[in-house]
Design a protein around this motif. Structure first.
Motif, PDB file in Angstrom:
ATOM      1  N   TRP A 175     -45.739 -65.530  30.681  1.00 30.44           N
ATOM      2  CA  TRP A 175     -46.898 -65.799  29.816  1.00 30.44           C
ATOM      3  C   TRP A 175     -47.006 -63.796  28.992  1.00 30.44           C
ATOM      4  N   SER A 176     -46.829 -64.425  27.311  1.00 29.26           N
ATOM      5  CA  SER A 176     -47.377 -63.031  26.975  1.00 29.26           C
ATOM      6  C   SER A 176     -48.694 -62.329  26.446  1.00 29.26           C
ATOM      7  N   GLU A 177     -49.829 -62.825  27.502  1.00 33.58           N
ATOM      8  CA  GLU A 177     -50.494 -62.046  26.731  1.00 33.58           C
ATOM      9  C   GLU A 177     -51.514 -62.072  27.653  1.00 33.58           C
ATOM     10  N   ARG A 178     -52.742 -61.194  28.230  1.00 34.66           N
ATOM     11  CA  ARG A 178     -53.420 -60.863  29.161  1.00 34.66           C
ATOM     12  C   ARG A 178     -54.352 -62.325  29.555  1.00 34.66           C
ATOM     13  N   PHE A 179     -54.969 -62.417  28.071  1.00 34.39           N
ATOM     14  CA  PHE A 179     -55.934 -64.075  28.167  1.00 34.39           C
ATOM     15  C   PHE A 179     -55.307 -64.967  27.065  1.00 34.39           C
ATOM     16  N   ALA A 180     -54.934 -65.843  27.834  1.00 37.61           N
ATOM     17  CA  ALA A 180     -53.696 -66.466  26.883  1.00 37.61           C
ATOM     18  C   ALA A 180     -54.730 -66.997  25.728  1.00 37.61           C
ATOM     19  N   ALA A 181     -54.057 -67.211  24.824  1.00 34.94           N
ATOM     20  CA  ALA A 181     -54.452 -68.213  23.573  1.00 34.94           C
ATOM     21  C   ALA A 181     -54.574 -69.723  23.733  1.00 34.94           C
ATOM     22  N   GLN A 182     -55.171 -70.710  22.975  1.00 37.03           N
ATOM     23  CA  GLN A 182     -55.183 -71.880  22.978  1.00 37.03           C
ATOM     24  C   GLN A 182     -53.370 -72.365  22.669  1.00 37.03           C
ATOM     25  N   PRO A 183     -53.137 -72.212  21.373  1.00 36.54           N
ATOM     26  CA  PRO A 183     -51.306 -72.704  21.690  1.00 36.54           C
ATOM     27  C   PRO A 183     -50.660 -72.610  22.425  1.00 36.54           C
ATOM     28  N   GLU A 184     -50.951 -70.808  23.028  1.00 35.91           N
ATOM     29  CA  GLU A 184     -49.960 -70.347  24.642  1.00 35.91           C
ATOM     30  C   GLU A 184     -50.057 -71.306  25.949  1.00 35.91           C
ATOM     31  N   ILE A 185     -51.678 -71.786  25.621  1.00 35.47           N
ATOM     32  CA  ILE A 185     -51.699 -72.467  27.198  1.00 35.47           C
ATOM     33  C   ILE A 185     -51.315 -73.917  26.344  1.00 35.47           C
ATOM     34  N   LEU A 186     -50.953 -74.408  25.095  1.00 34.88           N
ATOM     35  CA  LEU A 186     -51.253 -75.703  24.699  1.00 34.88           C
ATOM     36  C   LEU A 186     -49.342 -76.012  25.231  1.00 34.88           C
ATOM     37  N   ALA A 187     -48.535 -74.483  25.228  1.00 30.85           N
ATOM     38  CA  ALA A 187     -47.328 -75.325  25.396  1.00 30.85           C
ATOM     39  C   ALA A 187     -46.489 -74.974  26.683  1.00 30.85           C
ATOM     40  N   TYR A 188     -47.520 -74.086  27.229  1.00 29.27           N
ATOM     41  CA  TYR A 188     -47.138 -73.795  28.990  1.00 29.27           C
ATOM     42  C   TYR A 188     -47.256 -75.590  29.254  1.00 29.27           C
ATOM     43  N   LEU A 189     -48.140 -76.827  29.356  1.00 34.26           N
ATOM     44  CA  LEU A 189     -48.616 -77.697  29.651  1.00 34.26           C
ATOM     45  C   LEU A 189     -47.401 -78.823  28.979  1.00 34.26           C
ATOM     46  N   ARG A 190     -47.483 -78.740  28.014  1.00 33.72           N
ATOM     47  CA  ARG A 190     -46.277 -78.982  27.557  1.00 33.72           C
ATOM     48  C   ARG A 190     -44.566 -78.531  28.416  1.00 33.72           C
ATOM     49  N   HIS A 191     -44.653 -77.753  28.596  1.00 31.46           N
ATOM     50  CA  HIS A 191     -42.906 -77.448  29.471  1.00 31.46           C
ATOM     51  C   HIS A 191     -43.465 -77.953  30.617  1.00 31.46           C
ATOM     52  N   VAL A 192     -44.680 -78.145  31.336  1.00 28.85           N
ATOM     53  CA  VAL A 192     -44.719 -78.328  32.871  1.00 28.85           C
ATOM     54  C   VAL A 192     -44.360 -80.018  32.487  1.00 28.85           C
TER      55      VAL A 192
ATOM     56  N   GLY B 179     -51.007 -93.096  33.982  1.00 29.09           N
ATOM     57  CA  GLY B 179     -51.406 -92.455  33.277  1.00 29.09           C
ATOM     58  C   GLY B 179     -52.255 -92.259  32.025  1.00 29.09           C
ATOM     59  N   ILE B 180     -53.852 -92.251  31.935  1.00 30.58           N
ATOM     60  CA  ILE B 180     -54.111 -92.646  30.390  1.00 30.58           C
ATOM     61  C   ILE B 180     -54.529 -91.500  29.657  1.00 30.58           C
ATOM     62  N   GLU B 181     -54.547 -91.225  28.653  1.00 21.47           N
ATOM     63  CA  GLU B 181     -55.293 -90.288  27.796  1.00 21.47           C
ATOM     64  C   GLU B 181     -55.240 -90.889  26.113  1.00 21.47           C
ATOM     65  N   ALA B 182     -56.159 -90.140  25.559  1.00 29.88           N
ATOM     66  CA  ALA B 182     -57.023 -89.836  24.257  1.00 29.88           C
ATOM     67  C   ALA B 182     -56.153 -90.064  23.571  1.00 29.88           C
ATOM     68  N   ALA B 183     -55.563 -88.510  23.368  1.00 33.74           N
ATOM     69  CA  ALA B 183     -54.638 -87.587  22.578  1.00 33.74           C
ATOM     70  C   ALA B 183     -53.280 -88.315  22.906  1.00 33.74           C
ATOM     71  N   PRO B 184     -52.375 -87.793  21.443  1.00 34.66           N
ATOM     72  CA  PRO B 184     -51.219 -87.995  21.498  1.00 34.66           C
ATOM     73  C   PRO B 184     -50.984 -87.538  22.271  1.00 34.66           C
ATOM     74  N   ASP B 185     -50.817 -86.313  23.154  1.00 38.00           N
ATOM     75  CA  ASP B 185     -49.858 -85.727  23.960  1.00 38.00           C
ATOM     76  C   ASP B 185     -50.779 -84.782  24.771  1.00 38.00           C
ATOM     77  N   VAL B 186     -50.117 -83.854  25.718  1.00 31.73           N
ATOM     78  CA  VAL B 186     -50.249 -83.280  27.312  1.00 31.73           C
ATOM     79  C   VAL B 186     -51.497 -82.415  26.446  1.00 31.73           C
ATOM     80  N   GLY B 187     -52.460 -82.259  27.086  1.00 29.10           N
ATOM     81  CA  GLY B 187     -52.930 -80.611  27.019  1.00 29.10           C
ATOM     82  C   GLY B 187     -54.574 -80.808  27.239  1.00 29.10           C
TER      83      GLY B 187
END
Length: 536
Positions: free
Chosen positions: A72-89, A30-38
């Motif tokens: 999921w804490s909210e009906r429509f998730a904000a960016q920090p929570e989505i990023l936390a989910y992807l890091r968890h995965v 896998g190749i990713e420009a960012a320093p982490d997943v997301g």
């Protein structure tokens, strides 16, 4: 290093592609420009960044234990929570070990002698270049990842700070007491405006093209709702599997003009209160029948006039160039009401276009607006930009930019003629941004991995779509769009209209996610009809 598969990207599609490939025994880089997943959700961290699909649907379905364990804490998730989910995965499935982070792909060539791809990369921090080889090349580069940096005269002369919503700093800049100019009123601009207005001394919003936005009535999920969601997940996923947009939400049971006026208003109010992009799907004919669209459009415009106190400002905020929903409906938390604030001003660039950016701010044909900070909410070179910037070349010298010079040509939105063993995820010719992107990614990746495994089983070294098959699919994509009102939004990024010189072609597949999925299944069931499978 030689791998079976190279995957570019560590967003929803890229992570799933790596997970799926590894689980079948394929070796993956896998190749990713960012320093982490997301992926998109790593870079898009601007104020107010939030998904417009309900969080419980905008999540992976491939693993029931993952589905049941994440809350999921909210009906429509904000960016920090989505990023936390992807890091968890990534943690849960140990996916980071397959990646090289902080690495940019700068080119790719198909080596016919070796029967695979050679992908050239550059280390972003160190500057060194490397080359990597694999039989298969999966571009999970994202629909919305190639930042659009508009060429405005004088942009380099501005004396203040400049930020792009599509590449927001990891640490939020302090905008308190600042005079901020925001250019662009697409989704990111509309989400950011209320928050920036609450911080800045003064905010000037420069609007080229007004967009419809529907309030997002976000709220935390209650404990009872979370329990019920887990219990109902199987049915929710079943309803989404072949739905038009890949979510369990349908439309009203009557066409707009078949319902009496009171019914129509009740249905529209119900969807307005539900919020978000679902409003675009209130009636089954809303995106195909101009009269039905007018019913929804007039309702939304009445709401805008009710919210915005100044009738001139309200008129400027109402689109005049497209039917409602033919540009992606935006979702907001107080966008229209923000223009009732004393410290916020709207500049209609159709009346007074920008002449230049000057050291002290933005100069239009009517005035100069002093700014300490400029925020460019100018979006992306969508769907194709991330791919054409890599510009892979095939065994016969064909380059992607040349193949797509008159608009993208694909087979199922997954493969490109002239570029064997290359796969595009969520790109042009697929439903992509018109569907639930997570479920969409799972379906496409599963199809791609099954094709790879079939090729390995049969001793096939190259898989490539026939040009006539790709032309036929591309024509089908165009005809599907013609059955809708989408092409009437001439300024839409769905057509590439936000990018100077880009060919104006409606790029997503508008025939519906379920229909698309059946097309993919049919091709596989017919022994990959339309593809050329080459053995040595």
């Amino acid at each position: 290093m030689t791998a079976d598969v190279i995957v570019i990207g560590a967003g929803f599609a890229g992570l799933y592609a790596v997970r799926r490939a590894v689980s079948t025994g394929l070796s993956v880089l896998g190749i990713e420009a960012a320093p982490d997943v997301g992926g998109t959700w790593y870079w898009n961290r601007y104020p107010g960044a939030r998904c417009d699909v309900e969080s419980v649907d905008y999540s992976y379905s491939f693993d029931e234990a993952l589905q049941q364990s994440w809350t999921w804490s909210e009906r429509f998730a904000a960016q920090p929570e989505i990023l936390a989910y992807l890091r968890h995965v990534a943690d849960r499935f140990d996916l980071r070990r397959h990646y090289r982070f902080g690495v940019d792909v700068i080119g790719a060539e198909f080596d016919q002698e070796a029967g695979g791809w050679r992908v050239r990369t550059r280390d972003i921090s160190q500057g060194g270049e490397s080359s990597h080889a694999a039989q298969f090349f999966v571009c999970a580069t994202g629909c919305l990842s190639a930042v659009n940096r508009p060429d405005i005269p004088g942009a380099d002369d501005f004396a203040g700070d400049v930020y792009f919503t599509a590449a927001w700093p990891r640490e939020d800049p302090d905008l308190r007491g600042k005079r901020v100019g925001l250019i662009g009123t697409g989704s990111s601009g509309i989400q950011a405006v209320p928050i920036i207005a609450g911080q800045a001394e003064r905010l000037v919003v420069f609007q080229r093209s007004a967009n419809y936005s529907i309030p997002m009535p976000n709220r935390p999920w209650s404990a009872e709702e979370q329990r019920r969601i887990r219990e109902e997940y199987p049915e929710r996923r079943r309803m989404s599997a072949y739905a038009s947009a890949g979510t369990p939400h349908g439309t009203y049971h009557k066409k707009a003009l078949e319902a009496d006026p009171d019914e129509r208003i009740e249905a529209l109010w119900r969807r307005w209160r539900e919020g978000g992009v679902l409003f675009a799907k209130t009636f089954p004919d809303q995106n195909s029948d101009p009269a039905a669209n007018d019913v929804a459009r007039e309702f939304a415009e009445e709401r805008i006039r009710e919210i915005v106190h100044d009738p001139v400002v309200a008129a400027d905020l109402i689109p005049v160039d497209h039917p409602i929903g033919t540009k992606r409906i935006c979702t907001d938390a107080g966008y229209y009401a923000t223009f009732n604030r004393d410290n916020v001003r709207l500049v209609n660039l159709r009346r007074e276009p920008i002449d230049a950016i000057v050291p002290e701010g933005v100069r239009t044909g009517a005035a100069t607006y002093p700014c300490d900070v400029l925020v460019f909410a100018t979006g992306f070179d969508a769907l194709t930009g991330a791919l054409t910037r890599i510009d892979p070349s095939g065994p016969r010298g064909a380059r992607l930019r040349d193949i797509w010079a008159d608009g993208p040509v694909t087979f199922l939105g997954l493969m490109v003629p002239g570029l064997p063993n290359l796969f595009t995820i969520s790109g042009p010719g697929s439903p992509s941004v018109l569907a639930n992107m997570v479920l969409h990614a799972e379906v496409q990746v599963d199809w791609v991995i099954e094709l790879m495994l079939t090729a390995r089983r049969l001793g096939v070294h190259e898989v490539e779509p026939r040009r006539d098959a790709a032309d036929a699919w591309t024509e089908h994509v165009a005809k599907a769009a013609e059955q809708t009102l989408f092409p009437k939004a001439s300024s839409s990024w769905y057509l590439g209209a936000n990018i100077e010189g880009k060919k104006r072609i409606f790029m997503p597949y508008a025939g519906g996610f379920g229909t698309y999925r059946r097309h993919c299944e049919a091709v596989a069931d017919q022994n990959y009809a339309g593809l050329v499978l080459t053995t040595r």
